[in-house]
Scaffold this motif. Sequence first.
Motif, PDB file in Angstrom:
ATOM      1  N   ASP A  10     -27.384  77.735  26.586  1.00 22.55           N
ATOM      2  CA  ASP A  10     -26.140  78.391  26.020  1.00 22.55           C
ATOM      3  C   ASP A  10     -25.226  78.856  26.905  1.00 22.55           C
ATOM      4  O   ASP A  10     -24.176  79.008  26.692  1.00 22.55           O
ATOM      5  CB  ASP A  10     -26.717  79.859  25.620  1.00 22.55           C
ATOM      6  CG  ASP A  10     -27.353  80.706  26.465  1.00 22.55           C
ATOM      7  OD1 ASP A  10     -27.820  80.264  27.429  1.00 22.55           O
ATOM      8  OD2 ASP A  10     -27.070  82.138  26.310  1.00 22.55           O
ATOM      9  N   GLN A  11     -25.255  78.193  28.340  1.00 16.44           N
ATOM     10  CA  GLN A  11     -24.199  78.393  29.184  1.00 16.44           C
ATOM     11  C   GLN A  11     -23.587  77.101  29.475  1.00 16.44           C
ATOM     12  O   GLN A  11     -24.130  76.300  30.246  1.00 16.44           O
ATOM     13  CB  GLN A  11     -24.671  78.991  30.660  1.00 16.44           C
ATOM     14  CG  GLN A  11     -25.291  80.346  30.583  1.00 16.44           C
ATOM     15  CD  GLN A  11     -25.891  80.704  31.836  1.00 16.44           C
ATOM     16  OE1 GLN A  11     -26.865  80.216  32.315  1.00 16.44           O
ATOM     17  NE2 GLN A  11     -25.175  81.700  32.430  1.00 16.44           N
ATOM     18  N   GLU A  12     -22.555  76.973  29.063  1.00 14.94           N
ATOM     19  CA  GLU A  12     -21.701  75.741  28.801  1.00 14.94           C
ATOM     20  C   GLU A  12     -21.723  74.959  30.524  1.00 14.94           C
ATOM     21  O   GLU A  12     -21.723  73.670  30.187  1.00 14.94           O
ATOM     22  CB  GLU A  12     -20.397  75.809  28.472  1.00 14.94           C
ATOM     23  CG  GLU A  12     -19.511  74.397  28.212  1.00 14.94           C
ATOM     24  CD  GLU A  12     -18.217  74.593  27.881  1.00 14.94           C
ATOM     25  OE1 GLU A  12     -17.439  73.712  27.597  1.00 14.94           O
ATOM     26  OE2 GLU A  12     -17.939  75.732  27.558  1.00 14.94           O
ATOM     27  N   VAL A  34     -26.027  70.813  23.745  1.00 11.63           N
ATOM     28  CA  VAL A  34     -26.057  71.774  22.519  1.00 11.63           C
ATOM     29  C   VAL A  34     -26.272  73.243  23.156  1.00 11.63           C
ATOM     30  O   VAL A  34     -26.928  73.337  24.403  1.00 11.63           O
ATOM     31  CB  VAL A  34     -27.332  71.734  21.469  1.00 11.63           C
ATOM     32  CG1 VAL A  34     -26.836  70.293  20.819  1.00 11.63           C
ATOM     33  CG2 VAL A  34     -28.724  71.630  22.353  1.00 11.63           C
ATOM     34  N   GLY A  35     -25.971  74.308  22.517  1.00 13.30           N
ATOM     35  CA  GLY A  35     -26.026  75.599  22.971  1.00 13.30           C
ATOM     36  C   GLY A  35     -27.041  76.531  22.483  1.00 13.30           C
ATOM     37  O   GLY A  35     -26.828  77.711  22.913  1.00 13.30           O
ATOM     38  N   ALA A  38     -31.721  75.903  17.504  1.00 16.67           N
ATOM     39  CA  ALA A  38     -31.667  75.426  16.420  1.00 16.67           C
ATOM     40  C   ALA A  38     -31.035  74.160  16.481  1.00 16.67           C
ATOM     41  O   ALA A  38     -31.430  73.045  15.978  1.00 16.67           O
ATOM     42  CB  ALA A  38     -30.961  76.252  15.441  1.00 16.67           C
ATOM     43  N   ALA A  39     -30.027  74.161  17.435  1.00 17.62           N
ATOM     44  CA  ALA A  39     -29.013  72.893  17.376  1.00 17.62           C
ATOM     45  C   ALA A  39     -29.876  71.617  18.257  1.00 17.62           C
ATOM     46  O   ALA A  39     -29.821  70.689  17.897  1.00 17.62           O
ATOM     47  CB  ALA A  39     -27.722  73.101  18.245  1.00 17.62           C
ATOM     48  N   ALA A  40     -30.786  72.503  19.118  1.00 19.38           N
ATOM     49  CA  ALA A  40     -31.577  71.390  19.800  1.00 19.38           C
ATOM     50  C   ALA A  40     -32.612  70.763  18.997  1.00 19.38           C
ATOM     51  O   ALA A  40     -32.853  69.482  19.164  1.00 19.38           O
ATOM     52  CB  ALA A  40     -32.370  72.033  21.114  1.00 19.38           C
ATOM     53  N   VAL A  41     -33.258  71.373  18.157  1.00 23.43           N
ATOM     54  CA  VAL A  41     -34.190  70.980  17.263  1.00 23.43           C
ATOM     55  C   VAL A  41     -33.371  69.693  16.244  1.00 23.43           C
ATOM     56  O   VAL A  41     -34.176  68.794  16.050  1.00 23.43           O
ATOM     57  CB  VAL A  41     -34.945  71.991  16.245  1.00 23.43           C
ATOM     58  CG1 VAL A  41     -35.743  71.358  15.123  1.00 23.43           C
ATOM     59  CG2 VAL A  41     -35.754  72.813  17.132  1.00 23.43           C
ATOM     60  N   ALA A  42     -32.335  70.052  15.767  1.00 22.16           N
ATOM     61  CA  ALA A  42     -31.650  69.300  14.968  1.00 22.16           C
ATOM     62  C   ALA A  42     -31.155  67.964  15.632  1.00 22.16           C
ATOM     63  O   ALA A  42     -31.350  66.965  15.254  1.00 22.16           O
ATOM     64  CB  ALA A  42     -30.204  69.882  14.528  1.00 22.16           C
ATOM     65  N   ALA A  43     -30.887  68.253  16.910  1.00 27.19           N
ATOM     66  CA  ALA A  43     -30.425  66.940  17.839  1.00 27.19           C
ATOM     67  C   ALA A  43     -31.837  65.965  17.967  1.00 27.19           C
ATOM     68  O   ALA A  43     -31.591  64.885  17.907  1.00 27.19           O
ATOM     69  CB  ALA A  43     -29.662  67.345  18.988  1.00 27.19           C
ATOM     70  N   MET A  58     -32.525  81.189  24.824  1.00 23.74           N
ATOM     71  CA  MET A  58     -31.553  80.898  24.079  1.00 23.74           C
ATOM     72  C   MET A  58     -31.240  81.483  22.886  1.00 23.74           C
ATOM     73  O   MET A  58     -32.276  82.087  22.090  1.00 23.74           O
ATOM     74  CB  MET A  58     -31.602  79.139  23.725  1.00 23.74           C
ATOM     75  CG  MET A  58     -31.462  78.533  24.930  1.00 23.74           C
ATOM     76  SD  MET A  58     -31.423  76.573  24.498  1.00 23.74           S
ATOM     77  CE  MET A  58     -33.113  76.349  23.667  1.00 23.74           C
ATOM     78  N   PRO A  59     -30.037  81.688  22.272  1.00 25.32           N
ATOM     79  CA  PRO A  59     -29.644  82.322  20.981  1.00 25.32           C
ATOM     80  C   PRO A  59     -30.177  81.595  19.906  1.00 25.32           C
ATOM     81  O   PRO A  59     -30.468  80.417  19.943  1.00 25.32           O
ATOM     82  CB  PRO A  59     -28.070  82.356  21.124  1.00 25.32           C
ATOM     83  CG  PRO A  59     -27.577  81.358  21.858  1.00 25.32           C
ATOM     84  CD  PRO A  59     -28.715  81.073  22.993  1.00 25.32           C
ATOM     85  N   VAL A  60     -30.272  82.102  18.868  1.00 33.11           N
ATOM     86  CA  VAL A  60     -30.672  81.473  17.298  1.00 33.11           C
ATOM     87  C   VAL A  60     -32.166  81.425  17.416  1.00 33.11           C
ATOM     88  O   VAL A  60     -33.045  82.160  16.742  1.00 33.11           O
ATOM     89  CB  VAL A  60     -30.138  80.182  17.239  1.00 33.11           C
ATOM     90  CG1 VAL A  60     -30.398  79.771  15.714  1.00 33.11           C
ATOM     91  CG2 VAL A  60     -28.352  80.546  17.300  1.00 33.11           C
TER      92      VAL A  60
END
Length: 233
Positions: A10-12, A34-35, A38-43, A58-60
């Motif tokens: 989550d830290q850019e 990804v940040g 959930a976005a990591a799983v999708a990727a 990480m958030p979410v």
Amino acid sequence: MTIRVVVADDQELVRSGFAMILDAQDDIEVVAEVGDGAAAVAAVRELRPDVALLDIRMPVTDGIETCRTISAESTCRTVMLTTFDSDEYVYEALHAGASGFLLKDVRRDDLVHAVRVVAAGESLLAPSVARRLIEEYTAVTARPAGGAARVTGRLEALTARERETLLHLGRGLSNAEIALALTVSEHTVKSHVGNVLAKLGLRDRIQAVICAYETGLIAAGVGSPVRGTPSGE
């Protein structure tokens, strides 16, 4: 063969820095940054990478749950990243399926090495994280009556030499060091390691370390300390 990697943090600045280091290698390609979990799983579902670098906080969806989902749904290997070597989630993360665990202040060369090692099907722990793993295990060793005997029974499937091999794996020895200790060839050690993992239903050397302690083959705080799981050379 190019190693495809997803970097999730989550830290850019952190994820961009890791991605830049990895993308600079001829044999590694960062396919997504990804940040959140959930976005990591999708990727991973969409891009089918070989390795996912996951921030443990990480958030979410946090890194542990993300790791658990990725491990259950794909062949993608996961490396957990944390700022603190005292992170209380080390033990849980490894049980979730993580193949590696690194601190965020990892050196450039060690980060690249970790990705290559994990992509090759082996496992890797930073030495300080390995020590934390044993500390975490020590904190949860209380078991109900009969539990220890039931867990130790897992070792009955092993030959005497395979049990010795598991003992040395638990202490963090490399294949070369195990070969020296057992006075056999490294090829023979690789065969023993493979048999141990197969018979006990273990995914990799990290799980072998956990198994060695859970079964009581090694008592926490006794014997040689785990130095960080080697690359399985």
